[in-house]
Design a protein around this motif. Structure first.
Motif, PDB file in Angstrom:
ATOM      1  N   ASP A  64       0.832  -1.168  -0.045  1.00 38.68           N
ATOM      2  CA  ASP A  64       0.052  -0.166   0.128  1.00 38.68           C
ATOM      3  C   ASP A  64       0.902   1.139  -0.079  1.00 38.68           C
ATOM      4  N   TYR A  65       0.312   2.345  -0.463  1.00 36.44           N
ATOM      5  CA  TYR A  65       0.977   3.645  -0.623  1.00 36.44           C
ATOM      6  C   TYR A  65       0.275   4.458   0.314  1.00 36.44           C
ATOM      7  N   THR A  66       1.033   5.717   0.710  1.00 38.38           N
ATOM      8  CA  THR A  66       0.271   6.719   1.230  1.00 38.38           C
ATOM      9  C   THR A  66       0.804   8.193   0.390  1.00 38.38           C
ATOM     10  N   LEU A  67      -0.283   8.929  -0.063  1.00 39.72           N
ATOM     11  CA  LEU A  67      -0.166  10.002  -0.838  1.00 39.72           C
ATOM     12  C   LEU A  67      -0.483  11.185  -0.061  1.00 39.72           C
ATOM     13  N   LEU A 126       4.391  10.357  -2.928  1.00 41.83           N
ATOM     14  CA  LEU A 126       3.885   8.853  -2.676  1.00 41.83           C
ATOM     15  C   LEU A 126       5.060   8.420  -1.914  1.00 41.83           C
ATOM     16  N   PHE A 127       4.527   7.496  -0.777  1.00 34.51           N
ATOM     17  CA  PHE A 127       5.412   6.902  -0.073  1.00 34.51           C
ATOM     18  C   PHE A 127       4.914   5.399   0.032  1.00 34.51           C
ATOM     19  N   GLU A 128       5.555   4.506   0.281  1.00 31.87           N
ATOM     20  CA  GLU A 128       5.328   3.029   0.390  1.00 31.87           C
ATOM     21  C   GLU A 128       5.265   3.001   1.802  1.00 31.87           C
ATOM     22  N   GLN A 129       4.111   2.076   2.049  1.00 30.80           N
ATOM     23  CA  GLN A 129       3.914   1.856   3.428  1.00 30.80           C
ATOM     24  C   GLN A 129       4.443   0.651   4.145  1.00 30.80           C
ATOM     25  N   LEU A 146       1.277  24.375   8.833  1.00 29.19           N
ATOM     26  CA  LEU A 146       2.650  24.269   9.572  1.00 29.19           C
ATOM     27  C   LEU A 146       2.836  22.673   9.847  1.00 29.19           C
ATOM     28  N   PHE A 147       2.418  22.132   8.655  1.00 32.72           N
ATOM     29  CA  PHE A 147       2.621  20.746   8.685  1.00 32.72           C
ATOM     30  C   PHE A 147       4.012  20.460   8.039  1.00 32.72           C
ATOM     31  N   ASN A 148       4.563  19.260   8.580  1.00 33.58           N
ATOM     32  CA  ASN A 148       6.162  18.789   8.037  1.00 33.58           C
ATOM     33  C   ASN A 148       5.926  17.333   7.652  1.00 33.58           C
ATOM     34  N   VAL A 149       5.690  17.346   6.166  1.00 31.69           N
ATOM     35  CA  VAL A 149       5.736  15.932   5.375  1.00 31.69           C
ATOM     36  C   VAL A 149       6.861  15.002   6.123  1.00 31.69           C
ATOM     37  N   THR A 150       8.180  15.598   5.928  1.00 29.02           N
ATOM     38  CA  THR A 150       9.344  14.679   6.602  1.00 29.02           C
ATOM     39  C   THR A 150       8.932  13.972   7.875  1.00 29.02           C
ATOM     40  N   HIS A 156       5.440   7.801  11.021  1.00 31.51           N
ATOM     41  CA  HIS A 156       4.619   6.761  10.456  1.00 31.51           C
ATOM     42  C   HIS A 156       5.282   5.777   9.615  1.00 31.51           C
ATOM     43  N   ASN A 157       6.701   5.802   9.926  1.00 34.56           N
ATOM     44  CA  ASN A 157       7.578   4.484   9.167  1.00 34.56           C
ATOM     45  C   ASN A 157       7.289   4.611   7.610  1.00 34.56           C
ATOM     46  N   LEU A 158       7.357   5.768   6.921  1.00 35.55           N
ATOM     47  CA  LEU A 158       7.114   5.768   5.659  1.00 35.55           C
ATOM     48  C   LEU A 158       8.427   5.904   4.538  1.00 35.55           C
ATOM     49  N   GLY A 159       9.368   6.414   5.386  1.00 40.97           N
ATOM     50  CA  GLY A 159      10.711   6.553   4.665  1.00 40.97           C
ATOM     51  C   GLY A 159      10.557   7.630   3.587  1.00 40.97           C
ATOM     52  N   LYS A 160      11.472   7.672   2.792  1.00 41.77           N
ATOM     53  CA  LYS A 160      11.441   8.722   1.698  1.00 41.77           C
ATOM     54  C   LYS A 160      10.479   8.443   0.388  1.00 41.77           C
ATOM     55  N   PRO A 161      10.090   9.620  -0.151  1.00 46.26           N
ATOM     56  CA  PRO A 161       9.117   9.348  -1.084  1.00 46.26           C
ATOM     57  C   PRO A 161       9.705   8.423  -2.254  1.00 46.26           C
ATOM     58  N   VAL A 162       8.773   7.914  -2.948  1.00 48.94           N
ATOM     59  CA  VAL A 162       9.089   6.833  -4.270  1.00 48.94           C
ATOM     60  C   VAL A 162       8.700   7.730  -5.435  1.00 48.94           C
ATOM     61  N   ALA A 163       7.843   8.607  -5.416  1.00 50.53           N
ATOM     62  CA  ALA A 163       7.255   9.120  -6.614  1.00 50.53           C
ATOM     63  C   ALA A 163       6.816  10.525  -6.288  1.00 50.53           C
ATOM     64  N   GLY A 164       6.462  11.473  -7.191  1.00 58.70           N
ATOM     65  CA  GLY A 164       6.147  12.589  -6.749  1.00 58.70           C
ATOM     66  C   GLY A 164       6.046  13.401  -8.098  1.00 58.70           C
TER      67      GLY A 164
END
Length: 182
Positions: A64-67, A126-129, A146-150, A156-164
């Motif tokens: 699954d992914y997170t967007l 897009l992050f891999e879950q 004031l959100f910080n996506v990183t 939430h243990n998503l790592g680095k984005p794989v696409a964007g």
């Protein structure tokens, strides 16, 4: 190479410090308009939730992914005191769906771009879950500003984005700025 444009546009480091090896451009469509990295779209074009065919991401992931969609330029490129503003978060998106549209768990519903001043860079990531994320975890952030996506991805243990992909939009005559929802 997508990473080069992320550096020259300032997405790296303004939104994320780095991307995953094998990072790809994320296919995003507003109606029939395909979004090219760095392209300028007017806010009329982005009023409706976009379609994103994650099945076309080519690195062989089968989870699954997170967007996430954020604006790092709020309220203006010269005053980023609201940065980052969340425009959309969807988790639990199956790897094989033809469109991210009414699929997955919506953490923050789609908020159309609405730049107040200047030209903003709206950035899809897009992050891999590692595992499915329950409906109540992660909870929706307290505010869209004031959100910080990183930091959020790390928690939430998503790592680095794989696409964007990112596009630009400029404040104009048609301005429904949605500040009451921030």
């Amino acid at each position: 190479m997508p990473e080069l444009l992320l550096h020259t546009s300032g997405i790296i480091p303004d939104v994320v410090p780095d991307v995953a090896d094998g990072y790809e451009d994320l296919p995003v469509y507003f109606d029939n308009t395909f979004v090219f990295n760095g392209e300028h779209l007017n806010i009329h074009q982005t009023l409706q939730e976009p379609h994103i065919p994650v099945q076309s991401i080519g690195h062989g992931f089968s989870g699954d992914y997170t967007l996430v969609l954020v604006d790092p330029d709020a309220p203006s490129p010269s005053d980023k005191s609201f940065s980052q503003v969340i425009h959309w978060i969807v988790t639990n998106i199956p790897y094989n769906v033809p469109k991210v549209h009414k699929v997955g768990t919506v953490i923050e519903p789609y908020l159309p771009p609405s730049p107040i001043a200047g030209t903003h860079r709206y950035t899809f990531l897009l992050f891999e879950q590692v595992s499915p994320i329950s409906h109540f975890h992660p909870p929706a952030p307290d505010s869209r500003i004031l959100f910080n996506v990183t930091s959020w991805a790390k928690i939430h243990n998503l790592g680095k984005p794989v696409a964007g992909v990112f596009f630009q939009s400029t404040a104009g005559k048609f301005l429904d700025n949605h500040l009451d929802t921030l």
